[in-house]
Write a protein that holds these residues in place. Structure first.
Motif, PDB file in Angstrom:
ATOM      1  N   MET A   1       0.849  -1.175   0.000  1.00  0.00           N
ATOM      2  CA  MET A   1       0.000   0.000   0.000  1.00  0.00           C
ATOM      3  C   MET A   1       0.894   1.237   0.000  1.00  0.00           C
ATOM      4  SD  MET A   1      -2.543   1.271   2.981  1.00  0.00           S
ATOM      5  CE  MET A   1      -4.180   1.253   2.341  1.00  0.00           C
ATOM      6  N   GLU A   2       0.698   2.098  -0.953  1.00  0.00           N
ATOM      7  CA  GLU A   2       1.543   3.288  -1.045  1.00  0.00           C
ATOM      8  C   GLU A   2       1.276   4.292   0.062  1.00  0.00           C
ATOM      9  OE1 GLU A   2      -0.565   6.350  -4.025  1.00  0.00           O
ATOM     10  OE2 GLU A   2       0.034   4.456  -4.947  1.00  0.00           O
ATOM     11  N   MET A   3       0.162   4.178   0.735  1.00  0.00           N
ATOM     12  CA  MET A   3      -0.153   5.099   1.825  1.00  0.00           C
ATOM     13  C   MET A   3       0.644   4.788   3.078  1.00  0.00           C
ATOM     14  SD  MET A   3      -4.215   5.916   1.877  1.00  0.00           S
ATOM     15  CE  MET A   3      -4.942   4.364   1.398  1.00  0.00           C
ATOM     16  N   ALA A   4       0.976   3.527   3.294  1.00  0.00           N
ATOM     17  CA  ALA A   4       1.615   3.106   4.544  1.00  0.00           C
ATOM     18  C   ALA A   4       3.044   3.604   4.639  1.00  0.00           C
ATOM     19  CB  ALA A   4       1.588   1.587   4.651  1.00  0.00           C
ATOM     20  N   GLU A   5       3.404   3.963   5.871  1.00  0.00           N
ATOM     21  CA  GLU A   5       4.762   4.389   6.176  1.00  0.00           C
ATOM     22  C   GLU A   5       5.303   3.495   7.276  1.00  0.00           C
ATOM     23  OE1 GLU A   5       4.849   9.087   5.926  1.00  0.00           O
ATOM     24  OE2 GLU A   5       3.241   8.390   7.237  1.00  0.00           O
ATOM     25  N   GLU A   6       6.618   3.417   7.361  1.00  0.00           N
ATOM     26  CA  GLU A   6       7.221   2.670   8.452  1.00  0.00           C
ATOM     27  C   GLU A   6       7.024   3.442   9.744  1.00  0.00           C
ATOM     28  OE1 GLU A   6      11.221   1.245   8.094  1.00  0.00           O
ATOM     29  OE2 GLU A   6      10.955   0.866   5.962  1.00  0.00           O
ATOM     30  N   CYS A   7       6.921   2.712  10.827  1.00  0.00           N
ATOM     31  CA  CYS A   7       6.753   3.336  12.127  1.00  0.00           C
ATOM     32  C   CYS A   7       7.361   2.418  13.168  1.00  0.00           C
ATOM     33  CB  CYS A   7       5.271   3.557  12.423  1.00  0.00           C
ATOM     34  SG  CYS A   7       4.946   4.283  14.030  1.00  0.00           S
ATOM     35  N   PRO A   8       8.099   2.977  14.101  1.00  0.00           N
ATOM     36  CA  PRO A   8       8.600   2.113  15.163  1.00  0.00           C
ATOM     37  C   PRO A   8       7.436   1.598  16.003  1.00  0.00           C
ATOM     38  CG  PRO A   8       9.042   4.416  15.665  1.00  0.00           C
ATOM     39  CD  PRO A   8       8.464   4.370  14.286  1.00  0.00           C
ATOM     40  N   VAL A   9       7.631   0.459  16.611  1.00  0.00           N
ATOM     41  CA  VAL A   9       6.613  -0.113  17.493  1.00  0.00           C
ATOM     42  C   VAL A   9       7.248  -0.346  18.857  1.00  0.00           C
ATOM     43  CG1 VAL A   9       5.371  -1.241  15.613  1.00  0.00           C
ATOM     44  CG2 VAL A   9       7.120  -2.500  16.850  1.00  0.00           C
ATOM     45  N   VAL A  10       6.403  -0.432  19.866  1.00  0.00           N
ATOM     46  CA  VAL A  10       6.849  -0.790  21.209  1.00  0.00           C
ATOM     47  C   VAL A  10       5.957  -1.911  21.709  1.00  0.00           C
ATOM     48  CG1 VAL A  10       7.807   1.477  21.775  1.00  0.00           C
ATOM     49  CG2 VAL A  10       5.419   0.995  22.307  1.00  0.00           C
ATOM     50  N   GLU A  11       6.486  -2.698  22.618  1.00  0.00           N
ATOM     51  CA  GLU A  11       5.684  -3.757  23.218  1.00  0.00           C
ATOM     52  C   GLU A  11       4.948  -3.228  24.436  1.00  0.00           C
ATOM     53  OE1 GLU A  11       7.916  -7.284  24.112  1.00  0.00           O
ATOM     54  OE2 GLU A  11       8.536  -7.557  22.017  1.00  0.00           O
ATOM     55  N   LEU A  12       3.888  -3.907  24.798  1.00  0.00           N
ATOM     56  CA  LEU A  12       3.100  -3.542  25.968  1.00  0.00           C
ATOM     57  C   LEU A  12       3.969  -3.409  27.214  1.00  0.00           C
ATOM     58  CD1 LEU A  12       0.046  -5.878  25.366  1.00  0.00           C
ATOM     59  CD2 LEU A  12      -0.065  -3.381  25.544  1.00  0.00           C
ATOM     60  N   ASP A  13       4.979  -4.264  27.341  1.00  0.00           N
ATOM     61  CA  ASP A  13       5.814  -4.261  28.531  1.00  0.00           C
ATOM     62  C   ASP A  13       7.107  -3.473  28.360  1.00  0.00           C
ATOM     63  OD1 ASP A  13       3.980  -5.763  30.067  1.00  0.00           O
ATOM     64  OD2 ASP A  13       4.669  -7.603  29.090  1.00  0.00           O
ATOM     65  N   SER A  14       7.218  -2.682  27.279  1.00  0.00           N
ATOM     66  CA  SER A  14       8.382  -1.813  27.083  1.00  0.00           C
ATOM     67  C   SER A  14       8.380  -0.705  28.127  1.00  0.00           C
ATOM     68  CB  SER A  14       8.348  -1.167  25.692  1.00  0.00           C
ATOM     69  OG  SER A  14       8.460  -2.120  24.680  1.00  0.00           O
ATOM     70  N   ASN A  15       9.537  -0.139  28.348  1.00  0.00           N
ATOM     71  CA  ASN A  15       9.688   0.970  29.286  1.00  0.00           C
ATOM     72  C   ASN A  15       8.918   2.186  28.771  1.00  0.00           C
ATOM     73  OD1 ASN A  15      11.220   3.576  30.067  1.00  0.00           O
ATOM     74  ND2 ASN A  15      11.916   2.068  31.580  1.00  0.00           N
ATOM     75  N   ALA A  16       8.026   2.718  29.593  1.00  0.00           N
ATOM     76  CA  ALA A  16       7.175   3.841  29.190  1.00  0.00           C
ATOM     77  C   ALA A  16       7.989   5.086  28.861  1.00  0.00           C
ATOM     78  CB  ALA A  16       6.155   4.148  30.286  1.00  0.00           C
ATOM     79  N   LEU A  17       8.987   5.389  29.671  1.00  0.00           N
ATOM     80  CA  LEU A  17       9.792   6.585  29.435  1.00  0.00           C
ATOM     81  C   LEU A  17      10.538   6.490  28.109  1.00  0.00           C
ATOM     82  CD1 LEU A  17      10.720   9.329  30.396  1.00  0.00           C
ATOM     83  CD2 LEU A  17      12.482   8.190  31.779  1.00  0.00           C
ATOM     84  N   ASP A  18      11.080   5.309  27.791  1.00  0.00           N
ATOM     85  CA  ASP A  18      11.761   5.120  26.502  1.00  0.00           C
ATOM     86  C   ASP A  18      10.794   5.331  25.341  1.00  0.00           C
ATOM     87  OD1 ASP A  18      14.119   4.549  27.851  1.00  0.00           O
ATOM     88  OD2 ASP A  18      13.932   2.369  27.600  1.00  0.00           O
ATOM     89  N   ALA A  19       9.574   4.821  25.475  1.00  0.00           N
ATOM     90  CA  ALA A  19       8.574   4.979  24.413  1.00  0.00           C
ATOM     91  C   ALA A  19       8.217   6.448  24.220  1.00  0.00           C
ATOM     92  CB  ALA A  19       7.327   4.164  24.744  1.00  0.00           C
ATOM     93  N   VAL A  20       8.039   7.172  25.310  1.00  0.00           N
ATOM     94  CA  VAL A  20       7.689   8.591  25.213  1.00  0.00           C
ATOM     95  C   VAL A  20       8.855   9.389  24.637  1.00  0.00           C
ATOM     96  CG1 VAL A  20       7.088  10.644  26.559  1.00  0.00           C
ATOM     97  CG2 VAL A  20       5.929   8.474  26.995  1.00  0.00           C
ATOM     98  N   ARG A  21      10.066   9.027  24.998  1.00  0.00           N
ATOM     99  CA  ARG A  21      11.240   9.703  24.407  1.00  0.00           C
ATOM    100  C   ARG A  21      11.285   9.474  22.898  1.00  0.00           C
ATOM    101  NH1 ARG A  21      15.107   8.192  29.347  1.00  0.00           N
ATOM    102  NH2 ARG A  21      15.018  10.184  30.427  1.00  0.00           N
ATOM    103  N   MET A  22      10.929   8.266  22.456  1.00  0.00           N
ATOM    104  CA  MET A  22      10.892   7.971  21.026  1.00  0.00           C
ATOM    105  C   MET A  22       9.823   8.814  20.333  1.00  0.00           C
ATOM    106  SD  MET A  22      10.154   4.398  18.957  1.00  0.00           S
ATOM    107  CE  MET A  22      10.936   3.448  20.232  1.00  0.00           C
ATOM    108  N   LEU A  23       8.650   8.917  20.938  1.00  0.00           N
ATOM    109  CA  LEU A  23       7.590   9.764  20.377  1.00  0.00           C
ATOM    110  C   LEU A  23       8.092  11.193  20.201  1.00  0.00           C
ATOM    111  CD1 LEU A  23       4.425   8.690  22.395  1.00  0.00           C
ATOM    112  CD2 LEU A  23       4.675   8.584  19.926  1.00  0.00           C
ATOM    113  N   ALA A  24       8.756  11.706  21.223  1.00  0.00           N
ATOM    114  CA  ALA A  24       9.231  13.094  21.192  1.00  0.00           C
ATOM    115  C   ALA A  24      10.360  13.282  20.194  1.00  0.00           C
ATOM    116  CB  ALA A  24       9.687  13.512  22.587  1.00  0.00           C
ATOM    117  N   ALA A  25      11.354  12.407  20.230  1.00  0.00           N
ATOM    118  CA  ALA A  25      12.535  12.556  19.369  1.00  0.00           C
ATOM    119  C   ALA A  25      12.187  12.469  17.892  1.00  0.00           C
ATOM    120  CB  ALA A  25      13.574  11.495  19.733  1.00  0.00           C
TER     121      ALA A  25
END
Length: 145
Positions: free
Chosen positions: A1-25
């Motif tokens: 699908m040409e609309m889709a883009e790559e996106c990082p994923v996180v697991e349910l049990d991933s560190n919340a602060l690391d995930a939020v830092r990724m969102l921000a960065a």
């Protein structure tokens, strides 16, 4: 699908602060949350995380917001320390914003609008192919056909 883009994923049990830092960065509108097998379970919108910056009593009545110290934002790291991504998600799971690889722009827009989510997972069978963000959808909708 040409609309889709790559996106990082996180697991349910991933560190919340690391995930939020990724969102921000990466300035992401949200992130796909998967189980250990890599199957998408939820979307964590950045707007949901932003709510952590504001105490609940200010969300209910924004009038005291102007007198609060800006260090409130500095405490986000403290609030997230030791937590998992799972703890950032609503207690009552909502429908996973997902579309199929062959869905049209209108079908994708309808899912985003109905679920009020800035990001949808693009699936083929049970496999995550990527995501479509609201800004990507608008870009495609505005481009000449």
């Amino acid at each position: 699908m040409e609309m889709a883009e790559e996106c990082p994923v996180v697991e349910l049990d991933s560190n919340a602060l690391d995930a939020v830092r990724m969102l921000a960065a990466r300035r992401l509108p949200g992130i796909v949350v998967t189980d250990r097998a890599g199957c998408p379970q939820s979307i964590l919108p950045a707007s949901h995380v932003v709510r952590l910056l504001v105490p609940s009593y200010v969300r209910d009545d924004p009038s005291p917001a102007g007198v609060l110290d800006e260090s409130m934002a500095d405490r986000v790291a403290d609030k997230l320390g030791g937590k998992t991504v799972r703890t950032l998600l609503p207690e009552k799971p909502s429908e996973l914003p997902r579309v199929q690889a062959d869905d049209t722009i209108v079908e994708v827009a309808a899912i985003m609008a109905r679920l009020r989510c800035p990001l949808v997972a693009v699936m083929e069978d049970k496999r995550l192919l990527g995501v479509i963000s609201a800004s990507r959808l608008l870009e495609l909708a505005l481009s000449p056909h």
